[in-house]
Design a protein around this motif. Structure first.
Motif, mmCIF file in Angstrom:
data_model
loop_
_atom_site.group_PDB
_atom_site.id
_atom_site.type_symbol
_atom_site.label_atom_id
_atom_site.label_comp_id
_atom_site.label_asym_id
_atom_site.label_seq_id
_atom_site.Cartn_x
_atom_site.Cartn_y
_atom_site.Cartn_z
ATOM 1 N N GLU A 1 0.678 -1.109 -0.310
ATOM 2 C CA GLU A 1 0.262 0.184 -0.290
ATOM 3 C C GLU A 1 0.827 1.477 -0.193
ATOM 4 O OE1 GLU A 1 -3.162 0.169 -0.413
ATOM 5 O OE2 GLU A 1 -4.059 -1.305 -0.200
ATOM 6 N N ASN A 2 1.875 1.360 0.865
ATOM 7 C CA ASN A 2 2.505 2.774 1.212
ATOM 8 C C ASN A 2 3.397 1.545 1.977
ATOM 9 O OD1 ASN A 2 3.691 5.186 1.830
ATOM 10 N ND2 ASN A 2 1.641 5.632 2.084
ATOM 11 N N ALA B 1 6.488 3.608 1.617
ATOM 12 C CA ALA B 1 7.567 4.943 2.607
ATOM 13 C C ALA B 1 6.999 4.342 4.041
ATOM 14 C CB ALA B 1 7.427 6.012 2.038
ATOM 15 N N THR B 2 6.074 4.423 4.111
ATOM 16 C CA THR B 2 5.508 4.316 5.654
ATOM 17 C C THR B 2 5.963 3.048 6.218
ATOM 18 O OG1 THR B 2 3.328 5.702 5.174
ATOM 19 C CG2 THR B 2 3.088 4.051 7.252
ATOM 20 N N ALA B 3 5.215 2.037 5.163
ATOM 21 C CA ALA B 3 6.263 0.441 6.126
ATOM 22 C C ALA B 3 7.558 0.371 6.815
ATOM 23 C CB ALA B 3 5.734 -0.364 4.929
ATOM 24 N N ASP B 4 8.445 1.649 5.776
ATOM 25 C CA ASP B 4 9.971 1.412 5.739
ATOM 26 C C ASP B 4 9.916 2.710 7.414
ATOM 27 O OD1 ASP B 4 12.585 2.034 5.888
ATOM 28 O OD2 ASP B 4 12.607 2.908 4.020
ATOM 29 N N ALA B 5 9.365 3.805 7.205
ATOM 30 C CA ALA B 5 9.152 4.580 8.419
ATOM 31 C C ALA B 5 8.754 3.577 9.506
ATOM 32 C CB ALA B 5 7.862 5.197 8.013
ATOM 33 N N ALA B 6 8.386 3.085 9.547
ATOM 34 C CA ALA B 6 7.686 1.640 10.430
ATOM 35 C C ALA B 6 8.868 0.900 10.984
ATOM 36 C CB ALA B 6 6.461 1.194 10.370
ATOM 37 N N GLY B 7 9.703 0.578 10.228
ATOM 38 C CA GLY B 7 10.820 -0.207 11.042
ATOM 39 C C GLY B 7 10.584 -1.848 10.353
ATOM 40 N N VAL B 8 9.470 -1.744 8.912
ATOM 41 C CA VAL B 8 9.647 -2.722 8.285
ATOM 42 C C VAL B 8 10.600 -2.980 6.577
ATOM 43 C CG1 VAL B 8 7.720 -4.229 6.279
ATOM 44 C CG2 VAL B 8 7.042 -3.107 8.330
ATOM 45 N N GLU C 1 -1.755 0.053 -3.196
ATOM 46 C CA GLU C 1 -1.549 1.152 -3.787
ATOM 47 C C GLU C 1 -0.377 2.083 -4.633
ATOM 48 O OE1 GLU C 1 -3.986 4.232 -0.906
ATOM 49 O OE2 GLU C 1 -2.318 6.050 -1.830
ATOM 50 N N ARG D 1 14.069 4.492 -0.677
ATOM 51 C CA ARG D 1 14.382 5.227 0.416
ATOM 52 C C ARG D 1 14.072 6.376 0.132
ATOM 53 N NH1 ARG D 1 17.513 2.825 5.751
ATOM 54 N NH2 ARG D 1 15.347 1.724 5.934
ATOM 55 N N GLU D 2 15.402 7.156 -0.457
ATOM 56 C CA GLU D 2 16.029 8.258 -0.473
ATOM 57 C C GLU D 2 15.318 9.479 -2.221
ATOM 58 O OE1 GLU D 2 19.667 9.241 -0.024
ATOM 59 O OE2 GLU D 2 20.249 8.170 1.578
ATOM 60 N N ARG E 1 12.410 11.410 -3.297
ATOM 61 C CA ARG E 1 11.858 13.034 -2.485
ATOM 62 C C ARG E 1 10.960 14.062 -3.234
ATOM 63 N NH1 ARG E 1 15.136 16.549 0.813
ATOM 64 N NH2 ARG E 1 16.158 17.770 -0.825
#
Lengths: 335, 544
Positions: free
Chosen positions: A197-198, A200-207, A324, A332-333, A335
């Protein structure tokens, strides 16, 4: 009555291949990877399994001294390995090198179907020079793969309809159910959905997005590949035929859309699709249809998919939309 | 304060590619239990610095210390383990997940417990700090403020002691901002360190204990908020004294250019986004459009431009006063409107999506407005090339050449190319959406000047903005949209920020429409008022 049971059995045989393909592709797509290489993966899965069986029977003495365990496990391992390799190619290109997923997937399909066509003819010639492909079959493995469940003969129509398939059919259903539970009920399933789905969100949550995408794609490909193996072993009785597995792959992709990315819907969905695709062979038994109309009937699963797609798009329910980030690479980087 | 800082940056440098240095030898401390504001213009490296702390980027040089120990932060996971949580400007939430699912994301069951445990713990956090989270609500049903609250709860749930908030108030109404600040003070009282990244000086003064200032990637210094003023902070931030006043010329002669009446639109999900909107726009004035984001601003401009389908009964009449012709614009496409001889200039919010083609150079982008002209089967490239050169010189666009793809330019220069092209149309109506979003102060002022030039030429300018201070300083009249409805039109010279802020959240005739906001208390109303006055005088700040 018997004719209906027979049609149902044929439908299920096709359905199981589709179910494998579809479940594998759902897992892959849930991670945001749109793997259009599934038809190719199924081809490779089929030919790998077939070559495994061929090796066992013709070179490793399986034909003279059949061993149930080896006759099942060798083709299975070959199939999983071949499909895994395809998954790794796709993953490396799209996840690590961030290549376009559609282009990669389509090339993989062309590659997979080409390789399987080539290997099919080549291997058979190695086994028995000058023989026709259609005359060489992997009888030993097929026997074990097609073995019915116990009691299937003593339970009348019920046994014929539900217990008369090889063990892989039940494995397919089990995998679909387990996948549905995994995606909906477990923490790794939640993480996987988030990656699709997202990312970047998963990444930021440590996945670990890359890890999830790799594993989902490779496991997905391995499951899809089993669809090819099932076709060779159970549907075409151990005979390799060119260009028959690839269309199943496309149907499996359509089935993913038809089931709105839910593996438990894929079980009835696959049987519907399987039914629609065997209909042209059996319909003449009831009504006379012109030869030209057969392709039209074969088209039905795709037409149904289009209708589902239209209906689903009109309904706009967020839960039944594709992931999505499907089809997008993640960096990750960025922008 | 203790001697060991909660976070210490030492000599941090981060480069993007070979040329862009986002952070250069930054050394600074954040203490335990303090709110530190990180202030700087756009592109000063605030977010980049914080992204290194939260594990999104890795620094090229330098060391980060957390509680006195060297920290190796390679991923967001590492940051969480060290107690650092960041609330990003673009929320990191999965839309189709519930609040609880978003909180559980990325954690083992062992760490977080099952759904029941999470719900209980979330409730405890909410009670402690004064949050309000509905655990079963899907994110796509949430308001911006609810999403932000969820983000903060999520980081607290993971045991963050150090919170980074990246421009948290950019998307909030003044009332929601007050609520956020109250929560931040609660967290500070609980011993948490908070870094707030912001452009808004009044907020810096209202909430922070100390202010650290970055300029062009370099650390300029830290001052105690109590000793700082808007002027002193601005000086540190921009480095040189910038003229802060936005011009607002008074024009006597105004003629009606556009009359919108009963305009209604639906979005692609069938939801009414514009509801019976009526107003007139006059040449020689700037009409501001205020509203929390997503109140129908985008649809309003696109409806006028001919890009948005309107509902039955809507009417947009264009007055051509020299020929005394009235043209009904609804139902016409962009090219039909153009054929009618109506010159509408449109600077959309999404510059490189709707405004310009990123991979084409300035000439190609100028051509987008002129390629149909003339009768030759070949397009005329010379006129647009001349225009590109003219725009480059007059607006001081910094680009290696007019053939360089515009996506390679910085945000400010991209906007100059777009605005330059639209102005060259000599429009009678000019619409600009968030025209200074992401631009630094100097470029923002250039844009304000260009809009004022248009106004002086007798163009009707419609300016959709998000910064109330700018709207109040620039616009003659301000139309406030709330939930797709016109909630009143105020005079930009006499209206106050509080007045407009309230209109943005409360429908005048239907107070129950937004119960969530209306229930909020204005705990810091007096502080806000004082700050707002200071701001009114100095008219500082570019938008985010």
């Amino acid at each position: 009555m018997t004719i209906f049971i027979e049609i149902f059995q044929r439908a299920v045989l096709t359905a199981i291949s589709l179910l494998f393909g579809c479940t594998g592709e759902i897992i892959t797509e849930k991670s945001g990877n749109l793997n259009l290489g599934v038809p190719g993966v199924m081809c490779v899965g089929g030919i790998s399994g077939f070559s495994g069986a061929l090796m066992y029977e013709y070179f490793w003495g399986g034909a003279d001294n059949p061993n149930a365990f080896l006759a099942i496990v060798i083709p299975l391992l070959f199939c999983l390995l071949g499909s895994l390799l395809m998954g790794l190619i796709y993953s490396f290109l799209t996840i690590t090198l961030r290549a376009n997923q559609n282009v990669t997937g389509l090339s993989l399909t062309i590659f997979g179907s080409g390789v399987s066509n080539f290997l099919g003819g080549f291997l058979v010639k190695q086994v028995s020079p000058g023989a026709e492909t259609a005359n060489i079959s992997v009888k030993v493995s097929t026997k074990y793969y097609m073995a019915k469940l116990p009691f299937s003969d003593s339970l009348g129509w019920f046994g014929d309809m539900f217990l008369s398939y090889g063990f892989l059919a039940y494995v397919a259903i089990l995998i679909a159910v387990l996948t549905a539970l995994f995606i909906r009920r477990t923490r790794p399933g939640l993480n996987l959905r988030a990656v699709g789905e997202n990312p970047a969100t998963a990444d930021a949550a440590g996945v670990n997005v890359t890890k999830y995408k790799y594993i989902a794609t490779c496991v997905g490909c391995m499951i899809s590949g089993l669809g090819g193996l099932f076709y060779v072993m159970n549907n075409s009785s151990g005979v390799w035929a060119n260009d028959v597995v690839e269309p199943l792959g496309w149907l499996a992709i359509a089935l993913v859309i038809f089931t709105v990315w839910k593996p438990h819907f894929a079980i009835p969905g696959a049987i519907i699709f399987g039914g629609l695709s065997v209909l042209p062979e059996h319909l003449p038994k009831f009504v006379t249809i012109p030869m030209d109309a057969k392709p039209l009937i074969k088209m039905l699963p795709y037409a149904v998919t289009v209708i589902v797609l239209i209906f689903n798009s009109l309904r706009k329910k967020r839960e039944t939309q594709p992931p999505e980030a499907l089809g997008l690479s993640y960096f990750r980087e960025d922008r | 304060m203790q001697n060991i800082p909660a976070i210490r940056f030492e000599n941090i440098t981060k480069r993007f590619g070979n040329k862009v240095v986002a952070n250069k030898h930054v050394t600074m401390d954040i203490q335990k239990g303090e709110i530190m504001a990180l202030l700087g213009e756009n592109g000063s490296g605030k977010t980049t610095l914080m992204n290194m702390l939260s594990g999104i980027y890795r620094q090229d040089e330098g060391v980060i210390y957390i509680n006195g120990e060297e920290a190796h932060i390679n991923s967001p996971r590492d940051a969480y383990d060290l107690g650092v949580g960041m609330i990003h400007q673009h929320f990191k939430l999965v839309d189709v997940f519930t609040a609880i699912e978003n909180i559980a994301l990325g954690m083992d069951k062992k760490e977080s417990g099952g759904t029941k445990e999470i719900t209980e713990k979330v409730k405890a956090i909410c009670d402690k700090y004064g949050f309000d989270v509905d655990p079963k609500k899907k994110v796509y049903n949430m308001t911006v403020s609810e999403k932000q609250t969820l983000e903060i709860v999520k980081t607290l749930f993971r045991g963050a002691n150090m919170l980074i908030l990246d421009e948290p108030t950019a998307v909030l109404t003044p009332q929601e901002t007050d609520k956020l600040f109250a929560v931040m003070r609660n967290m500070k009282a609980d011993g948490k360190s908070i870094i707030i990244i912001t452009h808004k000086l009044n907020e810096v003064l209202a909430i922070s204990d100390r202010v650290a200032i970055l300029r062009k990637g370099e650390y300029i210094g830290t001052v105690l908020t109590a000793e700082a003023s808007v002027q002193s902070l601005t000086d540190m931030m921009v480095g040189e004294k910038v003229e802060l006043d936005i011009e607002r010329p008074d024009l006597e002669y105004k003629e009606k250019k556009l009359s919108v009446s009963h305009l209604s639109c639906r979005d692609k999900y069938g939801v009414t986004v514009l509801d019976d909107v009526s107003f007139d726009a006059y040449g020689g004035e700037i009409l501001g459009i205020a509203g929390i984001s997503g109140s129908g601003q985008k649809q309003l401009l696109e409806a006028i431009a001919g890009l948005q389908k309107t509902e039955k009964g809507s009417s947009i009449i264009y007055y051509d006063n020299s020929n005394h012709v009235e043209t009904e614009l609804t139902g016409l496409s962009v090219s039909e409107i153009k054929k009618m001889g109506v010159t509408l200039a449109f600077v959309p919010e999404d510059r490189l999506g709707m405004g310009l083609v990123g991979s084409m150079g300035m000439t190609g982008n100028m051509m987008l407005r002129s390629y149909k002209m003339g009768h030759s089967p070949f397009t005329d490239r010379n006129t647009p090339r001349d225009l590109a050169v003219k725009v480059k010189d007059e607006l001081e666009v910094v680009t290696p050449g007019i053939a360089t793809p515009v996506r390679k330019l910085s945000g400010g220069n991209v906007q100059k190319v777009l605005v330059g092209r639209e102005i060259a149309l000599e429009p009678s109506v000019m619409m600009a959406a968030y025209a200074v979003r992401g631009l630094d102060i100097n470029t923002s002022y250039t844009i304000y000047r260009l809009l004022n030039d248009q106004k002086k030429k007798g163009t009707a300018v419609i300016y959709v903005g998000e910064d109330l201070d700018v709207l109040l300083a620039l616009c003659d009249r301000i139309l406030v949209l709330c939930d797709g409805k016109v909630n009143g039109i105020v005079d930009g010279r006499t209206a106050t920020k509080e007045e407009v802020g309230l209109m943005m959240t409360h429908l005048a005739d239907d107070a129950s429409a937004v119960p969530h906001e209306s229930a909020q208390e204005q705990s810091d109303a007096s502080v806000q008022d004082a700050q707002a006055e200071t701001i009114q005088e100095t008219k500082e700040e570019g938008e985010k």
